[in-house]
Scaffold this active site. Structure first.
Site, PDB file in Angstrom:
ATOM      1  N   ASP A   1       0.926  11.479  -9.162  1.00  0.00           N
ATOM      2  CA  ASP A   1       1.117  11.108  -7.959  1.00  0.00           C
ATOM      3  C   ASP A   1       1.589   9.758  -7.469  1.00  0.00           C
ATOM      4  O   ASP A   1       1.937   9.501  -6.518  1.00  0.00           O
ATOM      5  CB  ASP A   1      -0.124  11.448  -6.834  1.00  0.00           C
ATOM      6  CG  ASP A   1       0.200  11.569  -5.691  1.00  0.00           C
ATOM      7  OD1 ASP A   1       1.383  12.061  -5.109  1.00  0.00           O
ATOM      8  OD2 ASP A   1      -0.371  11.132  -4.682  1.00  0.00           O
TER       9      ASP A   1
ATOM     10  N   GLN B   1       6.524  18.252  -7.403  1.00  0.00           N
ATOM     11  CA  GLN B   1       5.952  17.720  -6.076  1.00  0.00           C
ATOM     12  C   GLN B   1       7.063  17.761  -4.983  1.00  0.00           C
ATOM     13  O   GLN B   1       8.008  17.318  -5.310  1.00  0.00           O
ATOM     14  CB  GLN B   1       5.307  16.376  -6.241  1.00  0.00           C
ATOM     15  CG  GLN B   1       4.620  15.973  -5.038  1.00  0.00           C
ATOM     16  CD  GLN B   1       3.950  14.428  -5.258  1.00  0.00           C
ATOM     17  OE1 GLN B   1       4.945  13.610  -5.276  1.00  0.00           O
ATOM     18  NE2 GLN B   1       2.817  14.174  -5.328  1.00  0.00           N
TER      19      GLN B   1
ATOM     20  N   SER C   1       2.709  12.807   0.319  1.00  0.00           N
ATOM     21  CA  SER C   1       2.938  14.057  -0.538  1.00  0.00           C
ATOM     22  C   SER C   1       2.767  15.325   0.513  1.00  0.00           C
ATOM     23  O   SER C   1       1.990  15.148   1.182  1.00  0.00           O
ATOM     24  CB  SER C   1       1.882  13.902  -1.683  1.00  0.00           C
ATOM     25  OG  SER C   1       2.097  12.747  -2.467  1.00  0.00           O
TER      26      SER C   1
END
Length: 291
Positions: free
Chosen positions: A207, A282, A232
């Site tokens: 991430d 993502q 995110s």
């Protein structure tokens, strides 16, 4: 092992407060919310602790629902969705202040033989020839909004040695580039042989830089420069082959699309000897501040 890595491992060592309920703490975040990679890694730890040891994580799918409070503990509740002959499925909800902040579904599989092929590893320089964070970040101190950003970023990188192959977004803000980015990473010390631990640490790191390629396509430097705000939204990973998070891994990232205030990043993670270990996708909010 560095103290920072030891602290990160403590962070992932959740407290079991009931059979399928766990509690985790947070570390100080660069932004005023819990780091998404931390929540995802802790949720995968919680799921993995309810699964037989011979079943390894092969995929996860997650949604970030609310910004986490770094000053409060996070409670992870695990639902045992399915225990089949080959696959085990778990659902995890992370809760703070009585509200869900994160939701994860994870699948685990007992090892079996099968068909085998993979995409080739792209070319990349030897990670030992690239600058460390301590060498790279001070070069851009005058570009960051806050004077302590370099120190905060260095603190966040102490547990993980992460090295950019080319200039990071904040290094070339204002210049549009190909929406591709590569970084090498490994933990800053040796780890135990527990496969779940290595998967969870790769989840934590995944991430950190995945949306960099979205920024590169538009010449944006990121939150530290102050020309975008973001967070995110969802995150998915597939674990294809065994790997170690304490050995160099190449994170090859690209962005095929950005629209509607959202940007999509997709990536492949390779071991240094060329094995495709992980695929990652993502989507995140990527907004240009008004005014």
């Amino acid at each position: 092992m560095t103290q920072a890595l030891d602290d990160l491992l403590d962070l992932l060592d959740l407290e079991r407060i009931e059979q399928d309920i766990f509690r985790g703490e947070s570390r100080s975040a660069i932004v005023p919310r819990v780091f998404g990679g931390q929540v995802a890694a802790q949720a995968l730890v919680a799921a993995g602790r309810t699964v037989p040891e011979n079943r390894l994580a092969h995929s996860l799918h997650a949604y970030f629902l609310r910004a986490g409070d770094p000053g409060a503990p996070i409670v992870y509740t695990v639902d045992r969705i399915r225990d089949g002959r080959s696959f085990t499925t778990r659902r995890v909800v992370a809760v703070q202040h009585g509200q869900p902040i994160f939701h994860l579904s994870a699948s685990f599989q007992a090892y079996e033989e099968g068909l085998e092929h993979q995409a080739d590893m792209p070319p990349a320089p030897d990670p030992d020839t690239l600058p460390t964070a301590a060498e790279l970040l001070p070069r851009y101190a005058d570009r960051f909004v806050h004077p302590d950003t370099v120190d905060r970023l260095l603190e966040a990188r102490e547990a993980v040695d992460l090295r950019y192959v080319e200039e990071p977004p904040y290094g070339t803000a204002g210049v549009r580039r190909e929406p591709r980015s590569q970084v090498w990473f490994r933990t800053s010390g040796k780890l135990a042989d527990d496969p779940l631990l290595h998967v969870c640490l790769a989840t934590y790191v995944s991430d950190m830089t995945l949306l960099d390629s979205v920024l590169l396509a538009h010449g944006r430097g990121g939150w530290a420069v102050g020309d975008v705000v973001g967070a995110s939204l969802d995150h998915a990973m597939w674990f294809h082959r065994p790997f170690r998070a304490d050995e160099w891994l190449l994170y090859d990232q690209e962005s095929p699309s950005a629209s509607g205030g959202r940007g999509l990043g997709q990536a492949r993670i390779y071991t240094q000897d060329g094995r495709l270990a992980i695929s990652v996708i993502q989507e995140g909010v990527v907004r240009v501040p008004r005014g």
